[in-house]
Design an enzyme around this catalytic site. Sequence first.
Site, mmCIF file in Angstrom:
data_model
loop_
_atom_site.group_PDB
_atom_site.id
_atom_site.type_symbol
_atom_site.label_atom_id
_atom_site.label_comp_id
_atom_site.label_asym_id
_atom_site.label_seq_id
_atom_site.Cartn_x
_atom_site.Cartn_y
_atom_site.Cartn_z
ATOM 1 C CE LYS A 191 -4.362 -0.819 1.961
ATOM 2 N NZ LYS A 191 -4.134 -1.603 3.105
ATOM 3 C CG ASP A 206 -0.289 -0.148 2.531
ATOM 4 O OD1 ASP A 206 0.879 0.278 2.687
ATOM 5 O OD2 ASP A 206 -0.917 -0.700 3.448
ATOM 6 C CG ASP A 221 -4.289 -7.156 13.074
ATOM 7 O OD1 ASP A 221 -4.425 -8.242 13.684
ATOM 8 O OD2 ASP A 221 -4.966 -6.160 13.358
ATOM 9 C CB THR A 222 -6.891 -9.253 9.476
ATOM 10 O OG1 THR A 222 -6.693 -8.259 8.467
ATOM 11 C CG2 THR A 222 -7.458 -8.627 10.746
ATOM 12 N N GLY A 271 -5.173 -9.485 5.465
ATOM 13 C CA GLY A 271 -5.954 -9.139 4.279
ATOM 14 C C GLY A 271 -5.155 -8.354 3.260
ATOM 15 C CG ASP A 321 2.966 -3.797 5.616
ATOM 16 O OD1 ASP A 321 3.362 -2.700 6.063
ATOM 17 O OD2 ASP A 321 1.786 -3.990 5.283
#
Length: 172
Positions: free
Chosen positions: A51, A28, A81-82, A84, A77
């Site tokens: 994104k 991102d 966390d999730t 996604g 990164d």
Amino acid sequence: IVAASLFSSYIKDLPEFDPAEFTVLAPDFGSVSRARQFATRLGCPVAIVDKRRPKPNVSEVMNIIGDVKDKKIILVDDIVDTAGTICNAAEAAIKLGGAKEVYAYIAHPVLSGNAVERIKNSVIKKMTFFNTINIPEEKMIDKFKILNVAPILSEAIKRINSDRPISTMILE
């Protein structure tokens, strides 16, 4: 900067690493600076995932900025966390950009919710983390590689205690 230094040193030592075959991909716009540091240290080009977040914890890839076609991708990164964003970026690199394969380098593995399942089912070949957060045994999968940061933390503490700069550690 420390993560870029540690990860890039590790990557350069991999026998399969050839800068001509890789592109560093920022998942991102918030990761562009980090990706640029990696790319510079590795001698690779950089690309960016464009994104959108239609709602919290949901990301949609709109475009890949830069050339990833027929490249091996290094996704970088600070936190997963999730998972996604990182999994969507990896899939976009392959499906939209035509990349060959994707490797992810993440400093801190939070891995909340169904993150592990998402990564397990993703196109990511290997995800490398620092051991800054303990991953419980039941969350470990074959795709995960853990790098020990204890030596660099130990050296930083020694330098602080002896009134020496720690900023030079990343240049050594």
